[in-house]
Each structure stands twice: as C-alpha cells, then as structure tokens.
Design a protein around this motif. Sequence first.
Motif, short mmCIF file in Angstrom:
data_model
loop_
_atom_site.label_atom_id
_atom_site.label_comp_id
_atom_site.label_asym_id
_atom_site.label_seq_id
_atom_site.Cartn_x
_atom_site.Cartn_y
_atom_site.Cartn_z
N LEU A 1 38.72 34.65 36.16
CA LEU A 1 38.08 35.76 35.83
C LEU A 1 38.62 37.14 36.36
O LEU A 1 38.79 38.07 35.29
CB LEU A 1 36.38 35.86 36.37
CG LEU A 1 35.83 36.83 35.83
CD1 LEU A 1 35.71 37.03 34.38
CD2 LEU A 1 34.19 36.95 36.36
N ALA A 2 39.44 37.08 37.23
CA ALA A 2 40.37 38.03 37.76
C ALA A 2 41.61 38.27 36.85
O ALA A 2 41.79 39.33 36.55
CB ALA A 2 40.65 37.71 39.27
N ASN A 3 42.00 37.18 36.38
CA ASN A 3 43.18 37.19 35.64
C ASN A 3 42.92 37.64 34.09
O ASN A 3 43.69 38.80 33.40
CB ASN A 3 43.71 35.87 35.31
CG ASN A 3 44.83 35.31 36.52
OD1 ASN A 3 45.37 36.42 37.21
ND2 ASN A 3 44.60 34.04 36.86
N ALA A 4 41.58 37.52 33.61
CA ALA A 4 41.18 37.88 32.48
C ALA A 4 40.69 39.56 32.49
O ALA A 4 40.95 40.10 31.59
CB ALA A 4 39.78 37.16 32.19
N VAL A 5 40.43 39.95 33.52
CA VAL A 5 40.01 41.43 33.77
C VAL A 5 41.13 42.15 33.91
O VAL A 5 41.34 43.32 33.36
CB VAL A 5 39.09 41.67 34.90
CG1 VAL A 5 38.77 43.18 35.37
CG2 VAL A 5 37.67 41.17 34.69
#
Length: 323
Positions: free
Chosen positions: A133-137
């Motif tokens: 999720l961090a990579n997506a954000v």
Amino acid sequence: MADQKRLLLDVDTGIDDALAILYALQSKEARVEGIITGAGQVSLDQATYNTLQVIEAGQAGYEVPVIKGAGKPLIRKEIVYEQNDGTNGLGHANLPEPKQTALEMSASDFILSKAKECENELIIVTMGRLTNLANAVAKDPSLGKRIKQVIIAGGAIRVAGNVTAAAEFNFWGDPEAALFVLEADLPITIIGLDITQPTLITARHLDQLLHKKTEHTERVLSLIEEMVRFPFEKCEAAEQCQPSIAMQGPLAVGVALDSTLIRTEETFVQVECKGEVSRGALIADLRQTASVGRKVLTGVEADSERFIQHWITTLTMDASGRN
C-alpha cells in the motif's frame, strides 16, 4: 448482488489470513476484487502459493486475481518471517494444487487500477505489512480520494505488542511503510491487537462450525479444521493456554462487511521507526489536547462473539445463501 462490498485483500497468508480469505470468498455480502501477497508470516513465494491454494479450495464461483507484491520492507534490508504455523504457514492443512497463477503485474499498479475501476467503492483490507500500500500511495498520492476505506489489521495501542513489548508483528516488520501509510490521505480504520487478541476461535466454536458441515461446505470446513488444529495442538503441548486462535485477519474482513462489529474512536497516531526497543510501536496521543500524528479510526472494542457467529454463518451457507 448490487450492494456487495468490493474488497481488495493484502495478505501474507498463514493460518489466520487463510481463514480471512475463505470468509471473504464465501460471503454473499462481498466480492473479492483481488488479493495481493507480501512477505511476513512466510516468504513472498510461499505466501503467494498459499493464497492460490486457499482460493482453489474456496471456490468463490468467480475469478479472483492474485498479484505477487513486496518481498522485502520499504527501506530496511533485513527480511524476518514469523513462521510459527508449520513449514508452509498453514499447519496440517492438505490444500489442493492451484489451477491459476499470479498475474504478471506490480502490486501498486493493481491497487491503483482497481481503485479507478471501483471508484469510491473499493475497501482495501491489509492483513500483513503495509509495504504494498505504501508503494501504491508513493506512486499516486491521490489514491485516498478514489477508495472507500482502508482497514488495517495491525498495531497495538493499549496493549503490549506480540513480537516485542511495544510492537505488533506487521508494523514491526516494516515500520517505515506503516508510518508512510498512516501519514497519507487515506480513510483508515486500524484493527489492532487491542481488539483482535480477545477475539478468539475456541474448541467450542470449532465444534459449532463442524456441526454445520454439509455436502456443500465439507471441503472448506474440513480445511479449516486441519488448519486450526495446528495452533490448538501447540497450545495443548505448551500447557500455557487454552486451545484458541486470535482472529486478526478475519476480524478485519468482518469489519469491512459490517462496521458495527467494533466500536471505534478517532485517535491521533504515529509509528516509531528509529527506536531500538520501540521499533514499529503504534503511538497514540491520548491526551485531551492530542495533536501528535494523524487522526484515524482505531478499534477500541469488538463484539467478538457476534463476529465469530457471523464468520461461522458465512462459512456454512449453501450456494443459495441458506444455512
């Protein structure tokens, strides 16, 4: 069903995540839009294979894409696995060989594409580390404007951690990712150890589940019995606890299906990344003049028995939705 919840699951599939996946797949209230894997309970490859096996066993009746996600933390070099649920993370379970394979697509791109496809309807349920999720954000900081909710199974505020005195395993495994996600503009609800540790499946619940076994549900319920027996036997061998398993991942899915299963409070939180003893601790500013961190919803109380009964009811429905 037009009013089905649209779920995207992020897992590191050991036993409790497998129970959560089966719960979501069997639910008539939800459609699983995809499942992203990550390292944590087991290695990335093992988590992905376990997930494919659970989907094969669950037979949702529709295609559930699986995407291989992060195999290491956002910044840190070390990769630590929990591996306390047997060699493959699923105890004694004898799962079928999967017919499908993981998609050749990055986890961040899949999250962003699903958010666009399911505009303002997608509920992301994370049960492992928050690296994907961090990579997506990081790729698209406006992600929060296109999703309905992020439900995070992780962290501990008012209770001790489960990997150190201060930290829960998912936040400890990649604290920088957890901090980045919590600081992002996302609609977050945290399902921490405060409410998941008291939410236990016991031998009584397992007997109740198996008592409802039918020809239609036998395959899934037998698989659940095989998985749950492993931690039960560990408890009995240690003579330190009554046979049970905490339902961290399943409770997060339950809250996605029915938000009234828990009571929440708005809480200012942040994640400690630099401390040696406090690495991965979820710090809540509980002062009346709270201001440190970002305000999110945190679970403070769960209707545990009602949730477990919903889990049992969902898993014992026949194809027409009847028990």
